[in-house]
Design an enzyme around this catalytic site. Structure first.
Site, mmCIF file in Angstrom:
data_model
loop_
_atom_site.group_PDB
_atom_site.id
_atom_site.type_symbol
_atom_site.label_atom_id
_atom_site.label_comp_id
_atom_site.label_asym_id
_atom_site.label_seq_id
_atom_site.Cartn_x
_atom_site.Cartn_y
_atom_site.Cartn_z
ATOM 1 C CG LEU A 1 -1.806 1.246 1.402
ATOM 2 C CD1 LEU A 1 -2.773 1.408 0.233
ATOM 3 C CD2 LEU A 1 -2.564 1.177 2.735
ATOM 4 C CD GLU B 1 2.700 4.429 -4.551
ATOM 5 O OE1 GLU B 1 3.031 5.561 -4.965
ATOM 6 O OE2 GLU B 1 1.900 3.678 -5.143
ATOM 7 C CB ALA C 1 1.740 7.909 -1.017
ATOM 8 N NE ARG D 1 21.600 -6.474 40.940
ATOM 9 C CZ ARG D 1 22.916 -6.493 41.024
ATOM 10 N NH1 ARG D 1 23.560 -7.651 41.137
ATOM 11 N NH2 ARG D 1 23.601 -5.359 40.967
ATOM 12 C CD GLU E 1 -0.875 -2.409 9.755
ATOM 13 O OE1 GLU E 1 -1.761 -1.719 9.212
ATOM 14 O OE2 GLU E 1 -0.538 -3.530 9.345
#
Length: 394
Positions: A127, A129, A132, A269, A364
């Site tokens: 999707l 680019e 874009a 620890r 996303e």
């Protein structure tokens, strides 16, 4: 400290158990080495596919698991807690199957979907680019009709599984109409003219191959167009709502994994004669981490349940993606702090978790974009929906 889960069915509980077992035996022993060497674990996806984990949210008729998103996302979370590159890969594969499963014809589904859901073929989603990313309507990759084919030319950036996938779900421009000029295509990896640049050299998720894909006169038969011509942008945006839930789940798992490592370290620890978890300063940090993980899980599953009920969930998906990934960044940073100097070394996985968390705030849809989506949704005049979840819906 594995997550406490409430699941809708015994089958779902067994599925989580299977996933935990696979994560412990197949993923955990390999994650650190393969991430350090930046190796793509293609065979792991075949293993998960044969276990039925690559097609969980899709129909059984085509080889899927037909599980509700509420369950599927918790499977993703279990994977993400051990190896985020694999969790992201499973989510991206599901996204690459979405267009065909939701918008394909019966003939298209019967021909291609079983192989995609069964795990023998791995998918990628094209999707974004170079110019874009957050604005997919600005894409320039073109698909021009030539008889019974389309000819694709252009490039797609940030393609997860780029160069390794067996098929690519590709959005390309078929007209100049900004909103209705993009179409969706299912492109086999061996199509002449399709190639991948060398993988990006990333800060994290180095076991996941990310590359720019080049389309140089790629001829795609007309019957490989998914949906109507010009329907590509609505298909892409619908898929991204579900994809954001996938990333939210992986981020929640990542945060859970970081919390688990920090908690074990704090219990073992000792300083000043007692475990460091008994020092209030560290105990409060761990408490905040646990609260952040629980909050991320809650908003993610709340959005998933809306989706499972067939209700609008786009705003809630953006909330989940934003909250879960921001919380993952905070939790993993605090995990490094809990381990002190050791947390900054590669002898412990928390430094890797911290590097992996950063990109989840970016892909996303950046979290700034999520805030834009949420704020726009708040402007709409809509009333809340009250729904009863009965036994049949579960």
């Amino acid at each position: 400290m594995p997550a406490t889960r409430t699941l809708p069915t015994r089958e779902a509980a067994d599925l989580i158990g299977l996933t935990r077992e696979l994560a412990e035996k197949e993923l955990a022993p390999r994650a650190a080495e393969w991430e350090a060497n930046e190796k793509f674990p293609r065979d792991v996806f075949r293993t998960l596919g044969r276990a039925g984990l690559l097609g969980l949210p899709y129909p059984e008729d085509f080889g899927g698991g037909e599980q509700p998103y509420e369950v599927y996302l918790q499977v993703l979370e279990e994977i993400g807690a051990v190896w985020s590159s694999i969790g992201v890969g499973v989510s991206v594969h599901a996204l690459s199957c979405f267009a065909l499963a939701a918008y394909g014809t019966d003939e298209q589904k019967e021909e291609w979907l079983p192989g995609m859901l069964g795990g023998e073929t791995l998918g990628a989603y094209c999707l974004s680019e170079p110019h874009a990313g957050s604005d997919p309507a600005a894409m320039r990759t073109r698909a021009v009709r030539d008889g019974d084919h389309y000819v694709l030319n252009g490039s797609k950036a940030w393609t997860t599984h780029g160069g390794y996938a067996d098929f690519y779900t590709v959005m390309a421009r078929t007209s100049e109409d900004r909103s209705h000029g993009i179409s969706c295509f299912l492109v086999p990896a061996d199509t002449p003219g399709l190639s991948a640049d060398p993988p990006e050299r990333k800060m994290g998720l180095t076991g996941s191959a990310t590359a720019t894909m080049r389309f140089d006169g790629v001829r795609v038969p007309r019957h490989r167009r998914i949906g109507a011509e010009g329907q590509g942008l609505p298909i892409a945006l619908a898929g991204l709502d579900s994809g954001r839930l996938g990333i939210a789940a992986v981020a929640t798992g990542l945060a859970q994994g970081a919390l688990d490592h920090a908690l074990r370290y704090a219990q073992e620890r000792e300083t000043f004669g007692k475990p460091i978890i008994e020092h209030q300063g560290l105990a409060f940090v761990l408490a905040d981490m646990a609260a952040a993980v629980d909050a991320a899980r809650a908003v993610t599953l709340a959005a998933a349940r809306l989706k499972d009920l067939g209700l609008p969930f786009g705003r809630e998906a953006s909330v989940a993606k934003m909250v879960a990934t921001d919380n993952a960044m905070k939790v993993t940073t605090d995990a490094v702090q809990v381990l002190g100097g050791y947390g900054y070394t590669r002898d412990f996985p928390v430094e890797r978790y911290m590097r992996e968390a950063k990109v989840m705030q970016i892909f996303e849809g950046t979290n700034q974009i999520q805030r834009m989506v949420i704020s726009r949704a708040l402007k709409k005049d809509s009333r809340g929906i009250i729904t009863v979840r009965n036994k049949e819906q579960q």
